[in-house]
Design a protein around this motif. Structure first.
Motif, short mmCIF file in Angstrom:
data_model
loop_
_atom_site.label_atom_id
_atom_site.label_comp_id
_atom_site.label_asym_id
_atom_site.label_seq_id
_atom_site.Cartn_x
_atom_site.Cartn_y
_atom_site.Cartn_z
N GLY A 228 0.79 -1.22 0.00
CA GLY A 228 0.00 0.00 0.00
C GLY A 228 0.82 1.27 0.00
N SER A 229 2.11 1.16 -0.21
CA SER A 229 2.97 2.35 -0.18
C SER A 229 2.81 3.15 -1.47
CB SER A 229 4.43 1.92 -0.02
OG SER A 229 4.84 1.11 -1.10
N PRO A 230 3.11 4.45 -1.42
CA PRO A 230 3.00 5.28 -2.63
C PRO A 230 3.88 4.74 -3.74
CG PRO A 230 3.27 6.65 -0.68
CD PRO A 230 3.52 5.23 -0.24
N ASN A 231 3.33 4.77 -4.96
CA ASN A 231 4.10 4.27 -6.11
C ASN A 231 4.10 5.25 -7.27
OD1 ASN A 231 1.47 3.99 -6.99
ND2 ASN A 231 1.50 1.75 -7.02
N GLY A 232 3.64 6.46 -7.01
CA GLY A 232 3.67 7.48 -8.04
C GLY A 232 2.53 7.45 -9.02
N VAL A 233 1.55 6.55 -8.80
CA VAL A 233 0.42 6.45 -9.73
C VAL A 233 -0.82 7.01 -9.05
CG1 VAL A 233 -0.95 4.90 -11.16
CG2 VAL A 233 1.46 4.36 -10.69
N PRO A 234 -1.48 8.01 -9.65
CA PRO A 234 -2.70 8.56 -9.05
C PRO A 234 -3.87 7.59 -9.17
CG PRO A 234 -2.33 9.53 -11.21
CD PRO A 234 -1.12 8.69 -10.92
N SER A 235 -4.78 7.64 -8.22
CA SER A 235 -5.97 6.80 -8.23
C SER A 235 -7.19 7.62 -8.59
CB SER A 235 -6.18 6.15 -6.85
OG SER A 235 -5.11 5.28 -6.53
N GLY A 236 -8.28 6.91 -8.96
CA GLY A 236 -9.56 7.57 -9.19
C GLY A 236 -10.00 7.65 -10.63
N SER A 237 -9.10 7.49 -11.57
CA SER A 237 -9.44 7.52 -13.00
C SER A 237 -8.76 6.36 -13.70
CB SER A 237 -9.00 8.83 -13.64
OG SER A 237 -9.69 9.93 -13.08
N PRO A 238 -9.39 5.83 -14.76
CA PRO A 238 -8.81 4.67 -15.44
C PRO A 238 -7.47 4.98 -16.09
CG PRO A 238 -11.11 5.00 -16.07
CD PRO A 238 -10.69 6.22 -15.33
N ILE A 239 -6.54 4.06 -15.94
CA ILE A 239 -5.25 4.10 -16.64
C ILE A 239 -5.04 2.71 -17.26
CG2 ILE A 239 -2.79 4.63 -16.49
CD1 ILE A 239 -3.31 6.13 -13.91
N PRO A 240 -5.67 2.44 -18.41
CA PRO A 240 -5.58 1.10 -19.00
C PRO A 240 -4.15 0.66 -19.29
CG PRO A 240 -7.35 2.36 -20.02
CD PRO A 240 -6.58 3.31 -19.16
N SER A 241 -3.25 1.62 -19.52
CA SER A 241 -1.87 1.25 -19.81
C SER A 241 -1.21 0.53 -18.63
CB SER A 241 -1.06 2.48 -20.19
OG SER A 241 -1.03 3.42 -19.13
N LEU A 242 -1.75 0.71 -17.42
CA LEU A 242 -1.23 -0.05 -16.29
C LEU A 242 -1.42 -1.55 -16.52
CD1 LEU A 242 -2.35 1.96 -13.13
CD2 LEU A 242 0.00 1.45 -13.83
N LEU A 243 -2.55 -1.93 -17.09
CA LEU A 243 -2.81 -3.36 -17.32
C LEU A 243 -1.99 -3.90 -18.47
CD1 LEU A 243 -6.63 -3.79 -16.65
CD2 LEU A 243 -4.70 -3.83 -15.08
N THR A 244 -1.86 -3.14 -19.54
CA THR A 244 -0.99 -3.61 -20.62
C THR A 244 0.46 -3.63 -20.15
OG1 THR A 244 -0.93 -1.35 -21.54
CG2 THR A 244 -2.56 -2.88 -22.45
#
Length: 410
Positions: A228-244
């Protein structure tokens, strides 16, 4: 729906007996400890003992023919207007003509060859008939003991201990995998998963569900750091490139010398999935040519293009799709159905009205919901025929009260 919970009571055996043999579905209780798959089978004796004007009494005995069970649910559909008014030695839920009876706290365990019984009184406008078909733990009658499915390429029979760990070299991901990849015996498919609320740091909400999937021999790469530590990725909106990007991470691990997953992945079998906002990520990521299946849980693209993706994106899907919804109380219910209607790929729509928006992930419907996901992946990725029957045939998931299942283009 009417629900009856009753106190123990013993009734004598009565006449007009219908003996029905059926199989049970035995679901592994834990995803972190190995358990051998179990043979399943039973017989049900349904007896109408007395009838009077406006009602009747009946008794039911379940004989377990397979491996020992720790909980049971018998379901059937009345032929007429019968309504249960009193039931003993269990609890009943009735919606229209559909009835399910669940064990009491003290009689859920049935050894091989053992029995459990319950009885009830009911109203009826005419002479009641013995129901023509039953299910036990959601599986239709077959008349014989069913042996467990094989392990290996078939996912449904597996129950491996699971390791949850940080993705090597990339704090954006958490990996759920069989603790000993060599024990799986075959190269494992990969599932990349997006979290509800597009949570890109904390994935604790889906830990139980993804552990269940991983226990079946699937490597799951989820968005969010393991601690659960910060990883530099904002939450709350889709980022499909995370899955690819998660697929690309798996490709690197496949070839990283000394990695636990080195040469243990089958990268010809990749699925994208997600819950709620994460489901949008899954539907967009599934356009990637490396993806072979997509699962949308309580999700869907919005008609107004909310979150930056219009429903026109659905035309870009090229793989079979599973859409799951939790019924009218699910805030994504309308979106899920509309997305299913719009896709042109082979698709399944599975709905459980009691699951709401999070029941498949954190609620009492988690095991049933994740079993449906695993069966779909087994069907699409492995070509497993038993899984295909479970997903597509009327005697499969569609027979499990209170599920409803639609399909198209299969």
């Amino acid at each position: 729906m009417t629900v009856f919970t009753t106190v123990p009571r013993v009734r004598p055996k009565v006449a007009l007996v219908a003996a029905v043999a059926m199989t049970t579905a035995l679901t592994a209780a834990g995803a972190t400890a190995a358990a051998a798959p179990s043979a399943a089978g039973c017989r049900v004796d349904y007896s109408i003992g007395s009838q009077w004007q406006g009602g009747f009494g009946a008794a039911v005995t379940v004989t377990n023919l397979g491996s020992a069970v720790t909980g049971w649910q018998v379901a059937w559909t009345f032929a007429g207007d019968e309504r249960i008014t009193q039931l003993w030695n269990g609890s009943a839920a009735q919606s229209g003509a559909q009835v399910s009876v669940t064990n009491a706290s003290w009689n859920g365990a049935i050894a091989t060859g053992g029995t459990a019984s319950f009885g009830f009184n009911a109203t009826s406008g005419a002479a009641s008939a013995v129901p023509s078909a039953f299910t036990l733990n959601g599986v239709a009658c077959t008349g014989s003991v069913t042996e467990p499915p094989p392990t290996g390429d078939s996912l449904v029979g597996n129950n491996f201990p699971v390791t949850r760990e940080a993705a090597y070299g990339d704090n954006r991901y958490t990996v759920f995998r069989p603790a000993n990849p060599q024990a799986v015996g075959v190269r494992m498919p990969v599932l990349v998963f997006g979290n509800g609320a597009c949570a890109h740091t904390n994935n604790s909400e889906v830990t139980r569900a993804l552990t269940f999937i991983a226990s079946k021999g699937v490597v799951v790469v989820d968005t969010g750091s393991a601690d659960g530590s910060p990883n530099g990725v904002p939450s709350g909106s889709p980022i499909p490139s995370l899955l690819t990007g998660a697929i690309t991470w798996a490709e690197r691990e496949q070839n990283r010398s000394g990695a636990p997953l080195s040469q243990r992945l089958d990268l010809t079998k990749v699925a994208a999935a997600g819950h709620s906002c994460g489901g949008i990520e899954g539907l967009i990521a599934a356009q990637d040519s490396r993806v072979d299946a997509v699962v949308s849980l309580d999700s869907g693209l919005f008609a107004d293009g909310s979150f930056g993706y219009s429903r026109a994106e659905l035309a870009k899907l090229h793989t079979p799709a599973l859409f799951m919804a939790g019924g009218p109380s699910d805030i994504a219910y309308d979106n899920t159905r509309a997305n299913y209607d719009l896709v042109t790929v082979p698709a399944v729509l599975a709905m459980h009205p009691q699951a709401g928006h999070v029941g498949f992930i954190t609620g009492n419907q988690m095991t049933d919901g994740m079993t449906a996901v695993v069966q779909f992946l087994d069907m699409v990725l492995n070509g497993n025929q038993a899984a295909r029957s479970y997903v597509l045939d009327p005697s499969g998931l569609a027979s499990k009260y209170p599920w409803t299942v639609s399909k198209k283009n299969f």
